[in-house]
Structures are given as structure tokens and as C-alpha cells.
Design a protein around this motif. Structure first.
Motif, PDB file in Angstrom:
ATOM      1  N   GLU B  30      27.758 -27.885 -19.239  1.00  0.00           N
ATOM      2  CA  GLU B  30      26.984 -26.899 -19.842  1.00  0.00           C
ATOM      3  C   GLU B  30      26.935 -26.870 -21.207  1.00  0.00           C
ATOM      4  OE1 GLU B  30      27.875 -22.062 -20.226  1.00  0.00           O
ATOM      5  OE2 GLU B  30      29.183 -23.460 -18.795  1.00  0.00           O
ATOM      6  N   PRO B  31      25.776 -26.814 -21.793  1.00  0.00           N
ATOM      7  CA  PRO B  31      25.392 -27.044 -23.114  1.00  0.00           C
ATOM      8  C   PRO B  31      26.348 -25.879 -24.153  1.00  0.00           C
ATOM      9  CG  PRO B  31      23.092 -26.899 -21.913  1.00  0.00           C
ATOM     10  CD  PRO B  31      24.563 -26.561 -21.185  1.00  0.00           C
ATOM     11  N   ARG B  32      26.652 -24.823 -23.637  1.00  0.00           N
ATOM     12  CA  ARG B  32      27.237 -23.918 -24.442  1.00  0.00           C
ATOM     13  C   ARG B  32      28.931 -24.419 -24.434  1.00  0.00           C
ATOM     14  NH1 ARG B  32      29.220 -19.235 -22.359  1.00  0.00           N
ATOM     15  NH2 ARG B  32      28.316 -19.550 -20.458  1.00  0.00           N
ATOM     16  N   ALA B  33      29.149 -24.888 -23.351  1.00  0.00           N
ATOM     17  CA  ALA B  33      30.683 -25.458 -23.261  1.00  0.00           C
ATOM     18  C   ALA B  33      30.841 -26.562 -24.194  1.00  0.00           C
ATOM     19  CB  ALA B  33      30.880 -25.671 -21.701  1.00  0.00           C
ATOM     20  N   MET B  34      30.074 -27.270 -24.428  1.00  0.00           N
ATOM     21  CA  MET B  34      29.641 -28.628 -25.184  1.00  0.00           C
ATOM     22  C   MET B  34      29.770 -28.074 -26.568  1.00  0.00           C
ATOM     23  SD  MET B  34      29.729 -31.771 -23.969  1.00  0.00           S
ATOM     24  CE  MET B  34      28.415 -32.970 -24.696  1.00  0.00           C
ATOM     25  N   GLY B  35      29.004 -27.027 -26.819  1.00  0.00           N
ATOM     26  CA  GLY B  35      28.991 -26.506 -28.264  1.00  0.00           C
ATOM     27  C   GLY B  35      30.368 -25.717 -28.468  1.00  0.00           C
ATOM     28  N   ASP B  36      31.059 -25.667 -27.611  1.00  0.00           N
ATOM     29  CA  ASP B  36      32.355 -24.935 -27.959  1.00  0.00           C
ATOM     30  C   ASP B  36      33.524 -26.112 -28.351  1.00  0.00           C
ATOM     31  OD1 ASP B  36      31.654 -22.413 -27.650  1.00  0.00           O
ATOM     32  OD2 ASP B  36      32.627 -22.190 -25.568  1.00  0.00           O
ATOM     33  N   VAL B  37      33.081 -27.325 -28.176  1.00  0.00           N
ATOM     34  CA  VAL B  37      34.135 -28.280 -28.443  1.00  0.00           C
ATOM     35  C   VAL B  37      34.134 -28.690 -30.097  1.00  0.00           C
ATOM     36  CG1 VAL B  37      34.624 -30.827 -28.093  1.00  0.00           C
ATOM     37  CG2 VAL B  37      33.753 -29.451 -26.249  1.00  0.00           C
ATOM     38  N   THR B  38      35.209 -28.250 -30.603  1.00  0.00           N
ATOM     39  CA  THR B  38      34.918 -28.496 -32.226  1.00  0.00           C
ATOM     40  C   THR B  38      35.673 -29.978 -32.452  1.00  0.00           C
ATOM     41  OG1 THR B  38      37.151 -27.518 -32.131  1.00  0.00           O
ATOM     42  CG2 THR B  38      35.273 -26.235 -32.723  1.00  0.00           C
ATOM     43  N   TYR B  39      36.690 -30.478 -31.534  1.00  0.00           N
ATOM     44  CA  TYR B  39      37.542 -31.761 -32.180  1.00  0.00           C
ATOM     45  C   TYR B  39      37.617 -32.420 -30.710  1.00  0.00           C
ATOM     46  CZ  TYR B  39      39.822 -34.809 -34.937  1.00  0.00           C
ATOM     47  OH  TYR B  39      40.524 -36.124 -35.570  1.00  0.00           O
ATOM     48  N   PRO B  40      36.547 -33.178 -30.227  1.00  0.00           N
ATOM     49  CA  PRO B  40      36.681 -33.981 -29.090  1.00  0.00           C
ATOM     50  C   PRO B  40      37.796 -34.983 -28.944  1.00  0.00           C
ATOM     51  CG  PRO B  40      34.505 -34.439 -30.066  1.00  0.00           C
ATOM     52  CD  PRO B  40      35.322 -33.544 -31.020  1.00  0.00           C
ATOM     53  N   LEU B  41      38.313 -35.303 -29.839  1.00  0.00           N
ATOM     54  CA  LEU B  41      39.335 -36.452 -30.106  1.00  0.00           C
ATOM     55  C   LEU B  41      40.461 -35.849 -29.535  1.00  0.00           C
ATOM     56  CD1 LEU B  41      38.656 -37.847 -33.469  1.00  0.00           C
ATOM     57  CD2 LEU B  41      38.273 -38.893 -31.356  1.00  0.00           C
ATOM     58  N   THR B  42      40.880 -34.394 -29.453  1.00  0.00           N
ATOM     59  CA  THR B  42      42.295 -34.023 -28.699  1.00  0.00           C
ATOM     60  C   THR B  42      41.969 -32.863 -27.869  1.00  0.00           C
ATOM     61  OG1 THR B  42      42.355 -32.371 -30.542  1.00  0.00           O
ATOM     62  CG2 THR B  42      43.639 -34.631 -30.892  1.00  0.00           C
ATOM     63  N   ASP B  43      40.575 -32.501 -27.689  1.00  0.00           N
ATOM     64  CA  ASP B  43      40.360 -31.474 -26.718  1.00  0.00           C
ATOM     65  C   ASP B  43      40.428 -31.941 -25.184  1.00  0.00           C
ATOM     66  OD1 ASP B  43      38.672 -29.851 -24.937  1.00  0.00           O
ATOM     67  OD2 ASP B  43      37.690 -28.965 -26.853  1.00  0.00           O
ATOM     68  N   ARG B  44      41.577 -31.436 -24.719  1.00  0.00           N
ATOM     69  CA  ARG B  44      41.784 -31.771 -23.303  1.00  0.00           C
ATOM     70  C   ARG B  44      40.776 -31.771 -22.183  1.00  0.00           C
ATOM     71  NH1 ARG B  44      45.496 -33.075 -19.334  1.00  0.00           N
ATOM     72  NH2 ARG B  44      45.248 -31.938 -17.430  1.00  0.00           N
ATOM     73  N   ASP B  45      40.149 -30.647 -22.396  1.00  0.00           N
ATOM     74  CA  ASP B  45      39.075 -30.322 -21.271  1.00  0.00           C
ATOM     75  C   ASP B  45      37.874 -31.284 -21.483  1.00  0.00           C
ATOM     76  OD1 ASP B  45      37.472 -28.848 -19.336  1.00  0.00           O
ATOM     77  OD2 ASP B  45      36.541 -27.902 -21.074  1.00  0.00           O
ATOM     78  N   PHE B  46      37.496 -31.448 -22.496  1.00  0.00           N
ATOM     79  CA  PHE B  46      36.354 -32.529 -22.978  1.00  0.00           C
ATOM     80  C   PHE B  46      36.955 -33.716 -22.612  1.00  0.00           C
ATOM     81  CE2 PHE B  46      34.581 -35.821 -25.540  1.00  0.00           C
ATOM     82  CZ  PHE B  46      33.210 -35.487 -25.409  1.00  0.00           C
ATOM     83  N   GLN B  47      38.043 -34.184 -22.789  1.00  0.00           N
ATOM     84  CA  GLN B  47      38.543 -35.741 -22.227  1.00  0.00           C
ATOM     85  C   GLN B  47      38.783 -35.783 -21.037  1.00  0.00           C
ATOM     86  OE1 GLN B  47      38.452 -38.193 -24.334  1.00  0.00           O
ATOM     87  NE2 GLN B  47      38.341 -37.356 -26.301  1.00  0.00           N
ATOM     88  N   LEU B  48      39.256 -34.867 -20.442  1.00  0.00           N
ATOM     89  CA  LEU B  48      39.662 -34.850 -18.764  1.00  0.00           C
ATOM     90  C   LEU B  48      38.200 -34.893 -17.967  1.00  0.00           C
ATOM     91  CD1 LEU B  48      41.822 -34.404 -16.642  1.00  0.00           C
ATOM     92  CD2 LEU B  48      41.356 -32.094 -16.632  1.00  0.00           C
ATOM     93  N   ALA B  49      37.208 -34.171 -18.477  1.00  0.00           N
ATOM     94  CA  ALA B  49      35.988 -34.437 -17.847  1.00  0.00           C
ATOM     95  C   ALA B  49      35.559 -35.808 -17.864  1.00  0.00           C
ATOM     96  CB  ALA B  49      34.903 -33.325 -18.720  1.00  0.00           C
ATOM     97  N   LEU B  50      35.518 -36.222 -19.218  1.00  0.00           N
ATOM     98  CA  LEU B  50      35.177 -37.604 -19.396  1.00  0.00           C
ATOM     99  C   LEU B  50      35.973 -38.517 -18.399  1.00  0.00           C
ATOM    100  CD1 LEU B  50      33.031 -39.669 -20.891  1.00  0.00           C
ATOM    101  CD2 LEU B  50      34.661 -39.592 -22.811  1.00  0.00           C
ATOM    102  N   TRP B  51      37.351 -38.436 -18.563  1.00  0.00           N
ATOM    103  CA  TRP B  51      38.236 -39.326 -17.743  1.00  0.00           C
ATOM    104  C   TRP B  51      37.787 -39.234 -16.345  1.00  0.00           C
ATOM    105  CZ3 TRP B  51      41.599 -39.003 -13.808  1.00  0.00           C
ATOM    106  CH2 TRP B  51      42.367 -40.240 -13.488  1.00  0.00           C
ATOM    107  N   ILE B  52      37.392 -38.234 -15.638  1.00  0.00           N
ATOM    108  CA  ILE B  52      37.177 -37.789 -14.136  1.00  0.00           C
ATOM    109  C   ILE B  52      35.959 -38.759 -13.929  1.00  0.00           C
ATOM    110  CG2 ILE B  52      36.605 -36.418 -12.459  1.00  0.00           C
ATOM    111  CD1 ILE B  52      38.415 -34.113 -13.923  1.00  0.00           C
ATOM    112  N   LEU B  53      35.122 -38.673 -14.874  1.00  0.00           N
ATOM    113  CA  LEU B  53      33.642 -39.386 -14.521  1.00  0.00           C
ATOM    114  C   LEU B  53      33.839 -40.926 -14.718  1.00  0.00           C
ATOM    115  CD1 LEU B  53      31.249 -36.934 -16.643  1.00  0.00           C
ATOM    116  CD2 LEU B  53      31.256 -37.453 -13.988  1.00  0.00           C
TER     117      LEU B  53
END
Lengths: 66, 342
Positions: B30-53
Motif C-alpha cells: 500500500e503506497p501509504r504504508a510505504m510512505g510511513d517507513v522512515t528507516y527501512p533498515l530496522t523497520d520490522r514490518d518492512f523487512q518482514l514483508a520483504l523476507w516473506i516475498l
């Protein structure tokens, strides 16, 4: 299968990589069996796993007295 | 393994899509959710989404019933969007890393010499990491276990990302990578497969040997360090970075493993735990030379344009893994400082 060769590769500042050997014999005559396809043989004399390299050549703080 | 519990809008989007049958149109991320990511390097939600893919390309999930999910075009779009953001953050982190190294051209006459010198130089500065020193001298049994749990996310899949690079490189570099991987994969002996050695270490402490419980608890930074390998290895254009990453990883492993081994002995941990780290002292001293001189030097001799990418990958490895180490140390510190509950 081609004839087996033992190949030694020089790693400047580091160990010698040895491929194809069965054993490495130290100056005191003790023999160490080679158990992987390629082994790193210590050249700096600082390894605590002689004759194998344990990367001690990198550790500036650990220097064994001669 | 089953899909992990999502922990935010991005991982929720991915998990919901994968649970839907069959996989089809969806709006992830969701573009809005991506926009909420301020620091992807430690953002668990962001990294978990990528890890699952990414995991869809490794062993996958039992509860994803559509096997085509791996190459689902819309999931590819999601992965690409997450990767773009992540790669950008990694490049920024690398740019911020203080570089006192001379320019590549000043390090040697040929690309191979330059890359070899750069890799030796940048990994020589790092002694045993703070994490390794903590495990060596101070860690409690519980803290040691928490280290194994955090690292399990990588070690239970140890060396798998780099296998994706084999068909992407040629000649001497390919031969050297195959040699290194053969050793990682047990040298012809299933019981010496490094992933299995680590699973045996976990089992000796009565810890689970499947990945799921560790992914469920891993920090964003730990997932980021694992995702970095997949990012580099699954994108052919980043093959140079993948091999630079491997070289830096191997070259900074042997001395820390010796420290961790001593920590395991100090705590009287089972033989299987000691065996894992014991194996890696010698193995990684070899792999370091094979990775730097065998793989990376040969790769840039073959493809000189990849030299800057090799250095990028190595720098990224040290920076991202350093970050994961800091997060781990901080968690130990804050738990030690916390008042003990009565």
C-alpha cells in the motif's frame, strides 16, 4: 578423471591455500590430515590451530611471544 | 513452515495476499504504508514483508497453497517496490560510512589487484565485533541463547542466497564460488552441512530447529541483514555486490567465531554448539581467501565494470551487519539495566 594435482596458492599477507593434499607435516614431524577440499596453512606462526590458519594474522592485538 | 504473523500494514498486505487463493490482483505494498517507513533498515514490518516475498524463492510456506505465488507478477511488483526502497536505504548507509580508503585506481594496476587490496583493507580494520567480545567474556547462558535465536534466521539457511549467483558468473569466479559452497554444504557429507551443524547446536540446547519461531521474533535489523543477501543474490545486476558481500562476511567471521567458541566453552554449552563455531574458525579462514582472491578478483578480471559493486557489497555487509549487532547489544544492555521484577 584427470590426474590429481596438489596446488599451492600464495595469499600475500595471509596463509597458503593448498588443494589436493592428503596431509600437512609440521617441522616437528607431526602430521595433520587434510579434511576439506582446500585448506589454509598458517605462515605467520601466530595460529593457535597449527598448521591451519585461524586468521590470527589479522588480529593485531594477539601476538604470541616467540 | 507457515506464514509468519504480520506486524504492520506491509507484512499484513503480503500475508493476506498469499493466503488468498489463488493469488491474484492485490494492492501490496500500500503506497501509504510505504510512505510511513522512515528507516527501512530496522523497520520490522518492512523487512518482514520483504523476507516473506524472498522466502517464496527458497523453501516457501506450507500454507501458501498456490505454488505459482513465487512468480506471481503482482507479487513481483510488490517485491520490486520494497527492494527499491531497501536498496536506496542501503546505498545511503554506505555513502554515510566513513571512507578513509584511497580510490580504487590508487590501490593497484589491475581491477583484480584493486579489489583485492580494497577488500583486505576494509576488513582488516575490524577486529572481533563487540557482539563476539560480549559473547566471549560476559554473556549469560540466556543471552547466548538469544544470540543463537537471532542468528538462526540466517544460519538455518546458511549460504543459500549465494547459490543463486552461481549461474550468473563465469570462469574462475564460478569455480571458486562452487568450491566455497561445496565446503559450506558439507564437502560431500550431509552431516557436515553447515545449516545442519547449526540446527544440531540449537537442538542440543532444546531450541526449535525450524525457522518459523525465529522469524517470529527476529528484529527488523536481523531480517535486514538476511534480506541484503537475497537482494544482492536474486538480482543479476547486483552479482558483484553479492560477491563483495560474501567476501566481507567471510573475512570478518573467523576471529569472531573463535571468540564465540570461547564464550560457549566458558558457559559449558554442549559440544554441538562448540562444534559449529569451531568448524567456522578454520573454514572461514579458508573461505576468506577463496572469496577475496578466488571469487572477487576473478570476477572483476572478467567484468572490470563490477569493481565498484564488489566494494559496495562489502561495505554494505559490514554496515548492515554492524547495525544488526548494535541492535542486539542494545537489547542485552537494556534488559540488564531493567529493574528485576519481584
Amino acid at each position: 578423471m584427470s590426474e590429481r594435482r596438489v596446488v599451492v596458492t600464495d595469499c600475500p599477507g595471509g596463509p597458503l591455500l593448498v588443494r589436493g593434499a592428503d596431509e600437512v607435516v609440521g617441522v616437528d614431524g607431526t602430521s595433520a590430515a587434510v579434511e576439506r577440499a582446500v585448506v589454509a596453512v598458517c605462515r605467520c606462526g601466530r595460529s593457535e590451530r597449527m598448521p591451519w590458519c585461524d586468521d590470527s594474522h589479522r588480529d593485531r592485538r594477539r601476538r604470541k611471544k616467540p | 513452515m507457515r506464514l509468519p504473523e504480520p506486524c504492520g500494514p506491509l507484512s499484513e498486505g503480503v500475508v493476506e495476499t498469499l493466503r488468498a487463493q489463488p493469488v491474484g490482483p492485490h494492492a501490496v505494498p500500500e503506497p501509504r504504508a510505504m510512505g510511513d517507513v522512515t528507516y527501512p533498515l530496522t523497520d520490522r514490518d518492512f523487512q518482514l514483508a520483504l523476507w516473506i516475498l524472498y522466502e517464496l524463492h527458497y523453501r516457501g510456506f506450507d500454507d501458501v497453497e498456490d505454488p505459482r505465488a513465487e512468480w506471481d507478477p503482482l507479487l513481483m511488483v510488490s517485491r520490486a517496490a520494497l527492494e527499491r526502497t531497501y536498496e536506496h536505504a542501503v546505498r545511503e548507509l554506505v555513502a554515510e560510512t566513513p571512507q578513509d580508503a584511497p580510490a580504487l585506481e590508487d590501490l593497484g594496476d589491475t581491477p583484480a589487484e584493486q579489489v583485492t587490496a580494497a577488500l583486505v583493507r576494509m576488513t582488516a580494520r575490524s577486529g572481533p565485533s563487540d557482539v563476539a567480545q560480549f559473547l566471549h567474556r560476559r554473556a549469560s547462558r540466556e543471552e547466548f541463547r538469544s544470540y543463537l535465536a537471532e542468528r538462526a534466521v540466517y544460519h538455518l539457511r546458511e549460504s543459500d542466497p549465494q547459490s543463486f549467483v552461481l549461474p550468473r558468473i563465469g570462469g574462475a569466479a564460478k569455480v571458486a564460488l562452487a568450491e566455497l559452497q561445496y565446503d559450506e554444504y558439507g564437502g560431500g557429507r550431509a552431516d557436515r552441512l553447515h545449516q545442519t551443524l547449526f540446527a544440531r547446536a540449537l537442538a542440543s540446547l532444546e531450541m526449535p530447529t525450524d525457522l518459523a519461531p525465529y522469524v517470529a521474533q527476529a528484529t527488523g535489523a536481523t531480517l535486514a541483514s538476511v534480506n541484503l543477501m537475497s537482494l544482492f543474490a536474486l538480482n543479476r545486476r547486483l552479482r558483484g555486490a553479492a560477491m563483495g558481500h560474501l567476501a566481507a562476511f567471510e573475512a570478518t567471521s573467523s576471529l569472531p567465531c573463535e571468540r564465540i567458541l570461547r564464550g560457549a566453552r566458558r558457559l559449558g554449552l554442549p559440544e554441538a554448539v562448540q562444534d559449529y563455531y569451531d568448524e567456522h574458525v578454520e573454514a572461514d579462514a579458508v573461505h576468506e581467501q577463496v572469496a577475496i582472491r578466488g571469487i572477487c578478483a576473478a570476477l572483476v578480471e572478467d567484468e572490470p565494470d563490477l569493481a565498484p559493486d564488489v566494494v559496495l557489497g562489502a561495505t554494505a555487509c559490514l554496515a548492515v551487519d554492524g547495525l544488526a549487532g548494535e541492535v542486539l547489544l542494545e537489547s542485552w544492555r537494556s534488559r540488564r539495566d531493567a529493574p528485576v521484577a519481584g
